[in-house]
Scaffold this motif. Sequence first.
Motif, mmCIF file in Angstrom:
data_model
loop_
_atom_site.group_PDB
_atom_site.id
_atom_site.type_symbol
_atom_site.label_atom_id
_atom_site.label_comp_id
_atom_site.label_asym_id
_atom_site.label_seq_id
_atom_site.Cartn_x
_atom_site.Cartn_y
_atom_site.Cartn_z
ATOM 1 N N ILE A 164 0.855 -1.182 0.000
ATOM 2 C CA ILE A 164 0.000 0.000 0.000
ATOM 3 C C ILE A 164 0.894 1.236 0.000
ATOM 4 O O ILE A 164 1.891 1.295 0.705
ATOM 5 N N SER A 165 0.521 2.218 -0.797
ATOM 6 C CA SER A 165 1.335 3.431 -0.854
ATOM 7 C C SER A 165 1.427 4.054 0.531
ATOM 8 O O SER A 165 0.413 4.280 1.198
ATOM 9 N N HIS A 166 2.648 4.321 0.960
ATOM 10 C CA HIS A 166 2.824 4.917 2.279
ATOM 11 C C HIS A 166 2.560 6.417 2.199
ATOM 12 O O HIS A 166 2.601 7.024 1.129
ATOM 13 N N PRO A 167 2.258 7.062 3.322
ATOM 14 C CA PRO A 167 1.944 8.492 3.310
ATOM 15 C C PRO A 167 3.136 9.332 2.870
ATOM 16 O O PRO A 167 4.279 8.876 2.903
ATOM 17 N N THR A 168 2.848 10.561 2.463
ATOM 18 C CA THR A 168 3.904 11.446 1.974
ATOM 19 C C THR A 168 4.703 12.072 3.111
ATOM 20 O O THR A 168 5.744 12.667 2.870
ATOM 21 N N GLU A 169 4.219 11.934 4.346
ATOM 22 C CA GLU A 169 4.950 12.440 5.497
ATOM 23 C C GLU A 169 4.508 11.703 6.752
ATOM 24 O O GLU A 169 3.423 11.112 6.793
ATOM 25 N N VAL A 170 5.366 11.730 7.774
ATOM 26 C CA VAL A 170 5.040 11.110 9.058
ATOM 27 C C VAL A 170 5.401 12.084 10.178
ATOM 28 O O VAL A 170 6.265 12.951 10.017
ATOM 29 N N TRP A 202 16.565 10.262 26.020
ATOM 30 C CA TRP A 202 15.776 10.703 24.881
ATOM 31 C C TRP A 202 15.105 9.503 24.214
ATOM 32 O O TRP A 202 15.722 8.462 24.023
ATOM 33 N N HIS A 203 13.839 9.675 23.851
ATOM 34 C CA HIS A 203 13.095 8.636 23.140
ATOM 35 C C HIS A 203 12.398 9.242 21.931
ATOM 36 O O HIS A 203 11.974 10.405 21.959
ATOM 37 N N ILE A 204 12.262 8.432 20.880
ATOM 38 C CA ILE A 204 11.596 8.821 19.644
ATOM 39 C C ILE A 204 10.422 7.865 19.410
ATOM 40 O O ILE A 204 10.554 6.652 19.576
ATOM 41 N N VAL A 205 9.255 8.407 19.007
ATOM 42 C CA VAL A 205 8.137 7.559 18.592
ATOM 43 C C VAL A 205 7.507 8.137 17.336
ATOM 44 O O VAL A 205 7.506 9.357 17.127
ATOM 45 N N GLU A 206 6.992 7.262 16.514
ATOM 46 C CA GLU A 206 6.253 7.670 15.314
ATOM 47 C C GLU A 206 4.767 7.627 15.617
ATOM 48 O O GLU A 206 4.281 6.678 16.239
ATOM 49 N N ARG A 207 4.026 8.621 15.166
ATOM 50 C CA ARG A 207 2.592 8.683 15.365
ATOM 51 C C ARG A 207 1.839 8.377 14.069
ATOM 52 O O ARG A 207 2.361 8.584 12.974
ATOM 53 N N LYS A 208 0.604 7.877 14.190
ATOM 54 C CA LYS A 208 -0.282 7.600 13.057
ATOM 55 C C LYS A 208 0.399 6.702 12.025
ATOM 56 O O LYS A 208 0.577 7.061 10.858
ATOM 57 N N ILE A 209 0.794 5.523 12.480
ATOM 58 C CA ILE A 209 1.440 4.551 11.598
ATOM 59 C C ILE A 209 0.413 4.052 10.585
ATOM 60 O O ILE A 209 -0.710 3.691 10.959
ATOM 61 N N PRO A 210 0.741 4.031 9.289
ATOM 62 C CA PRO A 210 -0.232 3.634 8.264
ATOM 63 C C PRO A 210 -0.705 2.195 8.428
ATOM 64 O O PRO A 210 0.010 1.350 8.969
ATOM 65 N N ALA A 211 -1.928 1.924 7.961
ATOM 66 C CA ALA A 211 -2.513 0.594 8.060
ATOM 67 C C ALA A 211 -1.658 -0.426 7.321
ATOM 68 O O ALA A 211 -1.062 -0.131 6.280
#
Length: 294
Positions: A141-147, A182-191
């Motif tokens: 599936i096409s991934h989003p243009t930004e995260v 320091w911690h990093i997390v990604e939000r709204k991970i694509p389906a």
Amino acid sequence: MKWDLYKIGKRLDGNILLTGDFSEYPIDMSDISEENVELKAKTLESYAVADRIIPTDSGKINEQGEITFSSLDQGIYLAVGQNLNIDYVTYVPSSLLFEVSGNDISFSYDAFPKFMYATLSGEVTSYTVRKVWVNNTDESISHPTEVTVDLFKNGDLYDTVILNDANNWKHQWFDLDNTNRWHIVERKIPAKYTVLIDFNSTQYLIQNSYTPTNTSSSSTNVTTSTFTSTGTSLTTTSSITSTKTTASVPPETVTMLPPLAQTGQLWWPVLAFFIAGLLLLIIGLSISSKKSNK
């Protein structure tokens, strides 16, 4: 050193299923072999800290270097240690994943925290986060243009950045105090994509892998650890050795990226130094050969 203990899941039909506060995270737990278990632990740790998940239990190491968590239910657990500053050294512990199974069994886990040197006066360091897409095929599936990526300082939200093609899916901070955690997390991970977060002292790598099937129903090269003792407790110590048994199941095809360089090091200088060293070796052999001929 303080440690927080989280119950993250359970084993169902031989597979690990994330439960409770961790159930909604798209983290593929099908492969927890020795090569991947640390990466899974880092990812779970990042979200546990960022989302302020309440630990199952907490405690501090005693003078003998031990901590005991009593009366643990069966399931999969994550142990996360906090930074400890002593004089001019900051000790950064590695998070641990382990399983409690059976009745009246005590699990003892050897913990060898990694550490880095830092001046407690507030030395600033450059930190980098990079985003990559794994297993991209024609069927993906096409991934989003930004995260959106959140940066947390000692558990508190510090900054939010957008990664996209314009910044080559990368961002760098130049003024972060390296005595903090320091911690990093990604939000709204694509389906249909899973997430893994790898990091060393100054570099963070976020991987999104396309998973067309339900990853919670398959597993590969699952490694479990069996510990022999009495009572019902978890002990973090430096004197008890574990024995490991491995169960083999049908493998799943996964394209993995090479690991991050250690302690903020980039890979391209390694290749450059290797080529330079090889040239010097050839020149040295040539000079030696000429002297021998004379």
